[in-house]
Design an enzyme around this catalytic site. Structure first.
Site, PDB file in Angstrom:
ATOM      1  N   SER A 159       0.851  -1.194   0.000  1.00  0.00           N
ATOM      2  CA  SER A 159       0.000   0.000   0.000  1.00  0.00           C
ATOM      3  C   SER A 159       0.884   1.241   0.000  1.00  0.00           C
ATOM      4  CB  SER A 159      -0.956  -0.028   1.199  1.00  0.00           C
ATOM      5  OG  SER A 159      -1.853   1.054   1.155  1.00  0.00           O
ATOM      6  N   THR A 160       0.814   2.047   1.043  1.00  0.00           N
ATOM      7  CA  THR A 160       1.557   3.306   1.080  1.00  0.00           C
ATOM      8  C   THR A 160       3.060   3.059   0.921  1.00  0.00           C
ATOM      9  OG1 THR A 160      -0.102   4.097   2.636  1.00  0.00           O
ATOM     10  CG2 THR A 160       1.899   5.426   2.393  1.00  0.00           C
TER      11      THR A 160
ATOM     12  N   HIS B 221      -2.666  -1.025  -3.311  1.00  0.00           N
ATOM     13  CA  HIS B 221      -3.799  -0.123  -3.086  1.00  0.00           C
ATOM     14  C   HIS B 221      -3.611   1.131  -3.926  1.00  0.00           C
ATOM     15  CE1 HIS B 221      -4.319  -2.042   1.167  1.00  0.00           C
ATOM     16  NE2 HIS B 221      -4.890  -2.767   0.236  1.00  0.00           N
TER      17      HIS B 221
ATOM     18  N   MET C 268       0.071   1.204   5.284  1.00  0.00           N
ATOM     19  CA  MET C 268      -0.591   1.407   6.564  1.00  0.00           C
ATOM     20  C   MET C 268      -1.795   0.481   6.675  1.00  0.00           C
ATOM     21  SD  MET C 268      -2.522   5.075   6.178  1.00  0.00           S
ATOM     22  CE  MET C 268      -3.627   5.441   4.823  1.00  0.00           C
TER      23      MET C 268
ATOM     24  N   ASP D  56      -4.442  -4.731   6.102  1.00  0.00           N
ATOM     25  CA  ASP D  56      -4.875  -5.562   4.984  1.00  0.00           C
ATOM     26  C   ASP D  56      -3.750  -6.508   4.576  1.00  0.00           C
ATOM     27  OD1 ASP D  56      -6.582  -6.487   2.986  1.00  0.00           O
ATOM     28  OD2 ASP D  56      -5.822  -5.055   1.515  1.00  0.00           O
TER      29      ASP D  56
END
Length: 356
Positions: free
Chosen positions: A179-180, A205, A298, A301
């Site tokens: 993600s991030t 993401h 973050m 997930d």
């Protein structure tokens, strides 16, 4: 009392500056120390007080956001959240910003910006708080190289775990979730892979309409083939399939072949695509023929899905804290006991090659 997160808003739209500043100021943990119409004005203001996070537009007069971002990363690395219009041109430009070291993206439409920002205020606040916790060392290294909903699990998309995969075969499949900070991290991993390696499926993401451009950009710098996943695509050696934004990616086995399935469904862990959904599908159809990798991001997930892969006999890896932009998802996966080994970002490609 915990220090506030000092934020600078840089956008050429007076409406966006006003609304964004007001929304951020509602949160007690955030203090908006200034707003500027372009990077030149912002740099003058930042000489007096440096922000912890910058919320930055991309297309602005006098100096564009990417030039400003590269200057920041070279001279004084600072977490940046990109807030940019979602157009084809804007999407490509925003991906360049992510490659230059931006932490995350908040997309805004060309029209109805005020109401959109109101609706997306929780996303914006969460992005700013995550950026404030970002690992600046990892950000600098990378640069040089949805509203809250009911938190559903992968049960909302796939049957519960328990179905056993086939016995070990010569076929291998690697599932990666991030993600991030993941756009930069994925480029580091995929660009280091040789043209022949196990087939790879990825959830990053990312909003809709960004993933196709992201895959295209990676395809241009990697020896492996990188593409946005389509329903029925084969997962074969030397190919990387990236989940399309706004759709879940799963995998099924058909005889000796692994096939990608792109499907709709509810948000899982507030995400679509969800890493948990992909990891569960791979656990069920591949078992110990699979490898799972969870990287910077973050939230949590992927943590439960990676444990399901681990319990199905897959090899499981987590990116270490020192090389993560945000050590959230890997930390949660380690805490749940689903990780075999914790490795630095630069080692992940070697582990994938060794697995094949």
């Amino acid at each position: 009392m915990k220090p506030t997160i000092k934020v600078m808003v840089v956008d050429d739209s007076a409406v966006v500056r006003q609304v964004t500043s007001a929304l951020l100021a509602r949160d007690r943990e955030i203090e908006v120390i200034g707003a500027a119409s372009d990077p030149i004005f912002a740099m003058e203001r930042m000489k007096r007080q440096w922000p912890d996070v910058i919320v930055l537009d991309v297309e602005m007069p006098r100096m564009d956001g990417i030039t400003f971002l590269r200057k920041l990363m070279a001279e004084r690395p600072t977490p940046v959240v990109i807030c940019s219009s979602l157009t084809e041109r804007g999407a490509e430009t925003t991906l360049q910003a992510l490659a230059a070291g931006a932490v995350s993206i908040i997309t805004k439409p060309k029209a109805g910006v005020r109401s959109f920002l109101e609706d997306a205020s929780n996303d914006l606040i969460a992005a700013v708080k995550a950026a404030a916790r970002a690992n600046l060392g990892a950000l600098k290294a990378a640069a040089s190289a949805p509203p809250p909903a009911e938190k559903l699990s992968a049960d909302a998309v796939l049957p519960p775990p328990g179905q056993r995969a086939m016995a070990e075969t010569t076929d291998r499949i690697v599932a990666i979730g991030t993600s991030t900070g993941g756009t930069q991290a994925l480029e580091v991993v995929l660009a280091a892979l040789p043209g022949v390696c196990p087939g790879i499926v990825v959830v990053q993401h990312m909003p809709e309409r960004f993933t196709a451009l992201f895959a295209e950009r990676l395809n241009g710098v990697c020896q492996v083939e990188v593409a946005e996943a389509r329903n029925g695509d084969r997962v074969i050696p030397g190919r990387v399939l990236i989940a399309p934004g706004g759709r879940h990616l799963t995998v099924r086995r058909s005889g000796a072949q692994y096939l990608a399935e792109v499907r709709d469904g509810p948000l899982v862990n507030r995400h679509r695509p969800s890493v948990d959904v992909l990891f569960r599908a791979v656990a069920q159809c591949a078992g110990r023929n699979a490898m799972g990798v969870i990287m910077t991001g973050m939230g949590d997930d992927g943590a439960r899905g990676l444990r399901e892969m681990h319990e199905a006999g897959a090899q499981t890896f987590a990116q270490n804290e020192a090389t993560c932009v945000v050590y959230g998802m890997p930390k949660e996966a380690v805490a749940l006991g689903g990780v075999d080994r914790i490795v630095p970002l630069q080692q992940i490609a070697r582990e994938i090659v060794a697995f094949g």
